[in-house]
Design a protein around this motif. Structure first.
Motif, PDB file in Angstrom:
ATOM      1  N   ALA A   1      52.685  70.198  55.479  1.00 51.52           N
ATOM      2  CA  ALA A   1      51.842  70.257  55.959  1.00 51.52           C
ATOM      3  C   ALA A   1      52.007  71.016  57.340  1.00 51.52           C
ATOM      4  O   ALA A   1      51.561  72.576  58.280  1.00 51.52           O
ATOM      5  CB  ALA A   1      50.996  69.343  55.682  1.00 51.52           C
TER       6      ALA A   1
ATOM      7  N   ARG B   1      49.076  81.498  52.414  1.00 52.84           N
ATOM      8  CA  ARG B   1      49.255  80.531  52.805  1.00 52.84           C
ATOM      9  C   ARG B   1      48.286  79.642  52.072  1.00 52.84           C
ATOM     10  O   ARG B   1      48.463  78.232  52.120  1.00 52.84           O
ATOM     11  CB  ARG B   1      48.357  80.435  54.100  1.00 52.84           C
ATOM     12  CG  ARG B   1      48.949  80.820  55.344  1.00 52.84           C
ATOM     13  CD  ARG B   1      48.210  81.070  56.762  1.00 52.84           C
ATOM     14  NE  ARG B   1      48.469  79.462  57.529  1.00 52.84           N
ATOM     15  CZ  ARG B   1      49.960  79.194  58.213  1.00 52.84           C
ATOM     16  NH1 ARG B   1      50.110  80.201  58.651  1.00 52.84           N
ATOM     17  NH2 ARG B   1      49.074  78.544  58.623  1.00 52.84           N
TER      18      ARG B   1
ATOM     19  N   ARG C   1      49.550  76.273  49.996  1.00 50.11           N
ATOM     20  CA  ARG C   1      48.482  74.802  50.752  1.00 50.11           C
ATOM     21  C   ARG C   1      48.594  74.417  49.009  1.00 50.11           C
ATOM     22  O   ARG C   1      47.873  72.874  48.362  1.00 50.11           O
ATOM     23  CB  ARG C   1      46.559  75.690  51.025  1.00 50.11           C
ATOM     24  CG  ARG C   1      47.500  75.059  52.870  1.00 50.11           C
ATOM     25  CD  ARG C   1      45.660  76.110  53.016  1.00 50.11           C
ATOM     26  NE  ARG C   1      45.379  75.787  54.184  1.00 50.11           N
ATOM     27  CZ  ARG C   1      45.367  77.113  54.853  1.00 50.11           C
ATOM     28  NH1 ARG C   1      45.618  78.151  53.889  1.00 50.11           N
ATOM     29  NH2 ARG C   1      45.478  77.238  55.757  1.00 50.11           N
TER      30      ARG C   1
END
Length: 255
Positions: free
Chosen positions: A119, A133, A137
């Motif tokens: 992160a 992205r 994630r």
């Protein structure tokens, strides 16, 4: 004794002291991989005994693998834990542009990797499109939820074990430039594969002779490479984006 001096007048506070602590910690693993001998350091430099490189041999690679397993077995206080005697953060990346690296210990590897590695580095890695992205994630969330956790104890890692940080000498492999911390043993092995390592399969053979890895470890290489790949996006730009997103997609396919 011939000496080698590393300089960075703009180094972050504690950069060379942290490196010296990491080398001492790794060196303290009896029978583990040899490390560069630190002679002295200050705020802007570190001086070590000069190493004379030789061409790597298959036999030296096998011995390196054996010794690396022993270093890992020396353990750490937790996943993400600092080297013994070091208090504060760590660093990851090249001498001229080191990135901050948390040294906060966790009981679980997944929460450590999600919250202290992936992160924060994703925040620094500009140039990845929204779809990419989102994939990363998703990997972070799976790590956080413990999908990739196992019962392996925290290993004593070099932490930046690409082939350029392995010096081949008459006495065998010697480690330099660590980002040492407690982590998962597969991380160092995945780093060796990232940009290629001489006689890599012999390194793996030597490692397995001391500590056999869990089944499926090769499938997890991309998962462990995701952090250094994100760091390369942060440091060097878009040329590493496709490889990084591809690694994240491979990681997502893990059961």
């Amino acid at each position: 004794m011939a000496e080698f001096v590393k300089h960075n007048r703009s180094a972050p506070s504690g950069f060379f002291a942290c490196e010296a602590a990491g080398l001492a910690w790794l060196s303290s693993a009896h029978g583990g991989v040899r490390c560069a001998q630190v002679l002295r350091y200050d705020d802007t430099s570190l001086t070590s005994a000069r190493l004379r490189s030789v061409p790597p041999s298959a036999e030296a690679a096998t011995e390196f693998g054996r010794r690396l397993a022993i270093t890992h077995e020396a353990g750490a206080a937790g996943f993400g834990a600092a080297p013994d005697g070091w208090h504060g953060g760590g660093f990851f990346g090249p001498l001229d542009h080191p990135l901050p690296m948390s040294l906060t210990a966790h009981a679980r590897w997944g929460s450590f990797y999600a919250d202290e590695r992936l992160a924060p580095m994703l925040d620094l890695a500009t140039g990845i499109d929204p779809a990419g992205r989102e994939v990363i994630r998703d990997v972070i969330n799976r790590c956080r939820h413990g999908d990739f956790d196992d019962d392996d104890a925290p290993a004593r890692l070099h932490g930046d074990l690409w082939s350029g940080n392995v010096m081949w000498t008459d006495a065998g492999a010697v480690l330099i430039d660590p980002a040492a911390h407690g982590g998962h043993r597969e991380t160092d092995l995945a780093m060796l594969a990232l940009f290629g390592c001489p006689h890599l399969e012999r390194v793996y053979d030597g490692y397995h002779g001391v500590h056999p890895l869990r089944p499926g470890w090769r499938d997890r290489i991309a998962l462990h490479q995701l952090y250094p790949l994100l760091a390369h996006v942060a440091l060097f730009g878009g040329g590493y984006v496709a490889q990084t997103v591809r690694a994240a997609r491979v990681a997502l396919e893990l059961s």
